[in-house]
Design a protein around this motif. Structure first.
Motif: not given
Length: 691
Positions: A198-223
């Motif tokens: 239930g912490n959607a804001s933190e989930a999105l913040a961490l997702f965009w940080r992952m993208v920024q750091e160049g980590v491979d974006v998988t289907d699991a992360a996008v889901l």
């Protein structure tokens, strides 16, 4: 070479062959062949060999035969770490977390026992998570730290994932932040952990940080990111994720696109969801169809939902229970009894009518189509009753004004041992409100805590509505002042409605002020306050409220009514003249007005001002429900029930007029407004003029 050594040497090629066969059987879950291999190994005296026994146990676990696997394991004369790991992993995969954790303890406690390694930990941690045993997760984590295994990325990832699934998100984040090396699985686990907790804001913040750091974006992360967008209802973020998934080549991933359809639907953009649905082309699965049908239904696009359901059948996609649960509310929203009977028949033909969720949807549908008697017959036919089934029937009775019956059904529910939930209480409170059952409503509201339930904003608003309708305006206001939570718009809105009903300008102004401070997006509350002022002939205040609406860009919600005839939905707005039968409709309406005036109808023009009396009457006479009723009288045979639906509360004048129309025409008229059903017959209404 000794004879025993020669025998062992000769057995190795045979063992390798059989273990290879067992791996293949395990991969295919081919139990029959696996058993045949087991028989051959036994015949050769090789079944207890460590390599063979471990392969056999693994095969049985993969074939969902944990008892057989354990039997093989127990017959092993000696067990190495590989065998123990197979046992731990097998129990975990078969949903037996307690046995998996017990195996880890046993492997260390037996004589000459084995110490867990990274494979053991990665196998047992999901079992700890499935059992929601946080203490066990901490013990495994502590062991990993002592053994120096926590630096392995797969072990630390399994630890943080287990913490997340046990609800210890902060502990998981501490592990994540400490990890010297992270892979995409680590990021996915942490992002998903935030989303699931239930912490959607933190989930999105961490997702965009992952993208920024160049980590491979998988289907699991996008889901996980799309799930967070759904919870936040954030359209802009959903669009950003959509753009990203296209860039990284996930546009052809059906699961991702299905999640995108659901996300856009939750963000109230059925058009964007439909675009994503169409982009799937021939890759659409039944889940895709279900997601889109549900999206249309949830966004009030009921006709689109029905059309898509029809198209689904044309394309030979077999519906399931979820399909019906998605489309039945669309039929309910349109309120056409003929369509209701058709979809009910469809569910019977496809043997889905006794699915508890389908049956509940059918009960709710018939109630919303004005057929509460049929709804009750279905309710009585249910082999099992889920709490949602009770809720649907109680709500159905309440919306039709049968408050006492709703209360009796609620008591029956409690007598069966079924535990009511928050929705049950909301339904029974609303039923009490519509029927004026004040004492019962107070009692049920107070009893929520007996079931460990805390009233939410809707419960408070419904009780205020109950008290207000019954004329207990001061008590309602006092109740609001003593609420343990900050009152929301719905609570003050209920109070404002009560003030209009009982002409209490002072409390109306206080309620409205609170509402306006909360910044409503609709203009309905301004209109309501203006009407209260108009009823009190406070014209300067009416003008002031209207000016405030204009400055804020708020508009009055246009009233409409619909009537469905022969699979055609006809929509009427107040004063509309764009219908192909406009002349006939207005002619029939003019005749009706003369007929009801002859039996005592006098227009109630109190809420209209700034125009002459004859113009006031003319404005009332062109309200949308009257146009729909007139059209229904033209197009249906004498004696036929006319059923209409409107998006606003029926006004006093239209309510009085419709009662008299039912008298002079000998027709029953069923009207579903935003709050409840009204059954007009022989000059009377089922609500008893209390609504």
């Amino acid at each position: 070479m000794s004879s025993s050594a020669a025998a062992n040497a000769a057995a190795r090629p045979v063992l390798r062959t059989f273990t290879a066969l067992l791996k293949l059987c395990a991969a295919r879950a081919d139990l029959a062949t696996g058993r045949a291999v087991h028989a051959q190994l036994t015949a050769r005296g090789l079944a207890s060999e460590s390599l063979a026994a471990t392969a056999l146990a693994n095969m049985y676990f993969k074939c969902r035969r944990p008892v057989d696997a354990r039997r093989v394991f127990d017959r092993m004369p000696a067990r190495d770490r590989v065998a123990w790991n197979a046992l731990v992993a097998g129990y975990a995969r078969n949903g037996l977390p307690a046995l998996a954790m017990e195996a880890v303890v046993r492997m260390q406690g037996e004589e000459g026992g084995e110490q867990p390694d990274s494979i053991t930990l990665v196998s047992v941690l999901p079992a700890c998570a499935d059992a929601r045993v946080l203490g066990a997760c901490r013990e495994v984590h502590a062991f990993a730290l002592r053994a120096g295994l926590d630096e392995l990325v797969n072990v630390s990832t399994a630890v943080l994932d287990a913490y997340c699934k046990c609800g210890a998100v902060e502990a998981a984040r501490a592990v994540f932040d400490w990890m010297p090396v992270r892979n995409s699985v680590s990021w996915n686990a942490m992002i998903d952990g935030y989303a699931e907790n239930g912490n959607a804001s933190e989930a999105l913040a961490l997702f965009w940080r992952m993208v920024q750091e160049g980590v491979d974006v998988t289907d699991a992360a996008v889901l996980a990111a799309l799930q967070a967008c759904r919870e936040l209802g954030c359209l802009d973020e959903a669009r950003r994720v959509h753009e990203l998934l296209v860039r990284v080549g996930l546009k052809s991933n059906v699961s991702v696109m299905n999640a995108l359809i659901t996300t856009y639907s939750k963000c109230k953009r059925a058009d964007l969801a439909a675009h994503a649905f169409n982009e799937l082309g021939i890759k659409k699965t039944r889940i895709s169809w279900n997601a889109m049908i549900l999206g249309f239904t949830q966004n009030g696009c009921s006709e689109d939902a029905e059309r898509l359901f029809a198209r689904m059948q044309l394309e030979n996609v077999k519906p399931d229970s979820f399909t019906l649960v998605s489309v039945i509310p669309a039929v309910a929203d349109i309120s056409d009894p003929l369509q209701a009977r058709w979809i009910h028949g469809y569910s019977i033909r496809h043997q889905l009518d006794q699915d508890i969720y389908v049956l509940t949807a059918l009960i709710d549908m018939y109630s919303k189509c004005g057929r509460v008697t049929i709804a009750r017959k279905l309710f009585d036919s249910a082999r099992d009753r889920h709490v949602i089934t009770w809720n649907a029937m109680i709500h159905g009775y309440g919306s039709h004004g049968f408050g006492q019956v709703a209360v009796e059904l609620f008591e029956e529910m409690k007598g069966t041992g079924s535990l009511p939930n928050e929705t049950t209480f909301l339904s029974v409170l609303a039923a009490c409100s519509h029927a004026g059952l004040v004492d019962e409503g107070r009692k049920y509201f107070a009893s929520m805590k007996d079931y460990g339930l805390e009233p939410g904003m809707e419960h408070y608003g419904t009780l205020v509505d109950l008290l207000g309708r019954a004329g207990k305006v001061d008590e309602a206001w006092s109740f609001i002042q003593n609420m343990p939570i900050e009152p929301g718009i719905s609570v003050y809105g209920a109070m404002l409605g009560a003030c209009k009903l009982h002409k209490n300008v002072e409390l109306a102004e206080e309620s409205a002020q609170k509402i306006f401070e909360l910044g409503p997006e609709e203009g309905v509350y301004h209109v309501l306050l203006a009407n209260i002022y108009a009823n009190a002939s406070m014209w300067k205040d009416v003008a002031r409220v209207r000016t405030a609406m204009e400055k804020k860009g708020l508009q009055k919600t246009p009233g409409w009514s619909i009537i469905q005839l022969k699979n055609e939905v006809h929509t009427f707005y107040s004063g509309s003249t764009n219908h192909q039968h406009t002349k006939e409709i207005y002619a029939r309406l003019a005749k009706l007005i003369e007929e009801i005036k002859a039996v005592g109808y006098v227009p109630d023009t109190d809420s209209i001002h700034d125009v002459e009396d004859d113009v006031k009457a003319q404005l009332l006479n062109t309200h949308s429900e009257r146009l729909a009723i007139a059209y229904g009288l033209i197009r249906t045979a004498p004696g036929t029930t006319i059923q209409i639906k409107k998006n606003l509360r029926v006004c006093n004048d239209c309510h009085n007029a419709t009662k008299l129309i039912s008298l002079v025409t000998g027709r029953e008229i069923v009207m579903r407004d935003i709050q409840r059903f009204h059954h007009f017959k022989d000059g009377k209404c089922s609500c008893g003029d209390y609504w």
